[in-house]
Write a protein that holds these residues in place. Structure first.
Motif, mmCIF file in Angstrom:
data_model
loop_
_atom_site.group_PDB
_atom_site.id
_atom_site.type_symbol
_atom_site.label_atom_id
_atom_site.label_comp_id
_atom_site.label_asym_id
_atom_site.label_seq_id
_atom_site.Cartn_x
_atom_site.Cartn_y
_atom_site.Cartn_z
ATOM 1 N N PHE A 1 -12.481 -37.306 -7.106
ATOM 2 C CA PHE A 1 -11.504 -37.319 -6.020
ATOM 3 C C PHE A 1 -12.002 -36.445 -4.880
ATOM 4 O O PHE A 1 -12.547 -35.371 -5.103
ATOM 5 C CB PHE A 1 -10.146 -36.810 -6.527
ATOM 6 N N HIS A 2 -11.798 -36.934 -3.665
ATOM 7 C CA HIS A 2 -12.228 -36.214 -2.481
ATOM 8 C C HIS A 2 -11.030 -35.601 -1.784
ATOM 9 O O HIS A 2 -9.922 -36.143 -1.817
ATOM 10 C CB HIS A 2 -12.993 -37.140 -1.539
ATOM 11 N N ARG A 3 -11.260 -34.491 -1.163
ATOM 12 C CA ARG A 3 -10.192 -33.741 -0.508
ATOM 13 C C ARG A 3 -9.717 -34.464 0.745
ATOM 14 O O ARG A 3 -10.510 -34.899 1.575
ATOM 15 C CB ARG A 3 -10.703 -32.352 -0.138
ATOM 16 N N VAL A 4 -8.410 -34.568 0.867
ATOM 17 C CA VAL A 4 -7.755 -34.999 2.092
ATOM 18 C C VAL A 4 -6.938 -33.807 2.557
ATOM 19 O O VAL A 4 -6.115 -33.279 1.803
ATOM 20 C CB VAL A 4 -6.847 -36.226 1.862
ATOM 21 N N ALA A 5 -7.181 -33.342 3.762
ATOM 22 C CA ALA A 5 -6.498 -32.152 4.273
ATOM 23 C C ALA A 5 -5.071 -32.472 4.681
ATOM 24 O O ALA A 5 -4.806 -33.524 5.272
ATOM 25 C CB ALA A 5 -7.260 -31.581 5.459
ATOM 26 N N GLN A 6 -4.164 -31.548 4.366
ATOM 27 C CA GLN A 6 -2.797 -31.719 4.847
ATOM 28 C C GLN A 6 -2.786 -31.446 6.341
ATOM 29 O O GLN A 6 -3.625 -30.714 6.857
ATOM 30 C CB GLN A 6 -1.822 -30.822 4.097
ATOM 31 N N THR A 7 -1.839 -32.060 7.043
ATOM 32 C CA THR A 7 -1.801 -31.944 8.498
ATOM 33 C C THR A 7 -0.688 -31.035 8.992
ATOM 34 O O THR A 7 -0.616 -30.738 10.179
ATOM 35 C CB THR A 7 -1.637 -33.338 9.138
ATOM 36 N N ASN A 8 0.196 -30.618 8.080
ATOM 37 C CA ASN A 8 1.218 -29.636 8.423
ATOM 38 C C ASN A 8 1.635 -28.931 7.134
ATOM 39 O O ASN A 8 1.183 -29.289 6.049
ATOM 40 C CB ASN A 8 2.414 -30.273 9.151
ATOM 41 N N GLN A 9 2.497 -27.953 7.238
ATOM 42 C CA GLN A 9 2.850 -27.165 6.051
ATOM 43 C C GLN A 9 3.749 -27.900 5.073
ATOM 44 O O GLN A 9 3.991 -27.410 3.984
ATOM 45 C CB GLN A 9 3.492 -25.843 6.457
ATOM 46 N N PRO B 1 -5.377 -28.933 -0.564
ATOM 47 C CA PRO B 1 -5.346 -29.639 0.720
ATOM 48 C C PRO B 1 -4.962 -28.749 1.902
ATOM 49 O O PRO B 1 -5.008 -29.182 3.043
ATOM 50 C CB PRO B 1 -4.276 -30.705 0.496
ATOM 51 N N ALA B 2 -4.606 -27.490 1.639
ATOM 52 C CA ALA B 2 -4.136 -26.593 2.701
ATOM 53 C C ALA B 2 -5.260 -26.245 3.673
ATOM 54 O O ALA B 2 -6.445 -26.432 3.393
ATOM 55 C CB ALA B 2 -3.571 -25.315 2.085
ATOM 56 N N ASP B 3 -4.864 -25.705 4.806
ATOM 57 C CA ASP B 3 -5.815 -25.247 5.811
ATOM 58 C C ASP B 3 -6.354 -23.892 5.349
ATOM 59 O O ASP B 3 -5.847 -22.842 5.714
ATOM 60 C CB ASP B 3 -5.122 -25.127 7.171
ATOM 61 N N VAL B 4 -7.359 -23.955 4.479
ATOM 62 C CA VAL B 4 -7.968 -22.760 3.893
ATOM 63 C C VAL B 4 -9.465 -22.785 4.174
ATOM 64 O O VAL B 4 -10.013 -23.837 4.498
ATOM 65 C CB VAL B 4 -7.706 -22.682 2.362
ATOM 66 N N PRO B 5 -10.150 -21.630 4.028
ATOM 67 C CA PRO B 5 -11.606 -21.637 4.227
ATOM 68 C C PRO B 5 -12.292 -22.632 3.286
ATOM 69 O O PRO B 5 -11.782 -22.950 2.208
ATOM 70 C CB PRO B 5 -12.014 -20.198 3.886
#
Length: 164
Positions: free
Chosen positions: A19-27, A129-133
């Protein structure tokens, strides 16, 4: 349209994760991002399906409830448990699960126990998926989130074979 990449920009593995990461776009949409990873769809597509199923605006401030997660995965031919369970150790987790990392808003990560056909030992990892490093987007130290609440996931065909 936000199409999930076929090969992630960066992951710490010496193998290609299933599975590949899909980034979340909001909290509010970490569960939508995790479902997009499982279904190999864009987050925009999954968000539109969620909006239709929950009768909410596609671009509003809302998160997918635990009740809606199984319905959304079912839409993509995946099965998900409808109740949270508790895992006290990694061995308590199924091969694929949504792990609840925190509440308010709900923050999910995708857990996967990847198995190999060549005899290598399985590898457990989380996709956050969070906006993390970048070094926190794929996590091998699953023990760090124990104990945790989770929802089991499997392909609908795997789930249904027990009924036929």
């Amino acid at each position: 349209m936000n199409i999930p990449p076929r090969s992630p920009a960066s992951h710490p593995f010496d193998f290609e994760p299933t599975f590949h990461r899909v980034a979340q776009t909001n909290q509010w949409n970490s569960s939508i991002a995790c479902i997009a990873s499982v279904a190999n769809k864009s987050i925009d597509e999954v968000r539109l399906v969620a909006a239709k199923q929950s009768k909410r605006p596609a671009n509003g401030r809302w998160s997918v409830t635990a009740k809606l997660i199984p319905e959304m995965l079912d839409y993509y031919d995946w099965w998900a448990a409808s109740r949270y369970r508790t895992a006290n150790a990694v061995s308590d987790l199924p091969d694929l699960a949504l792990i609840l990392l925190s509440k308010k808003p709900d923050h999910f990560a995708l857990f996967h126990r990847q198995k190999f056909e060549d005899g290598k030992l399985p590898v457990c990892y989380l996709i956050n998926p969070a906006d993390v490093p970048v070094d926190q987007q794929y996590v091998l130290d699953v023990d760090a989130v124990m104990p945790c609440q989770y929802l089991s996931i499997c392909l609908m065909s795997e789930y249904m074979k027990d009924f036929w």
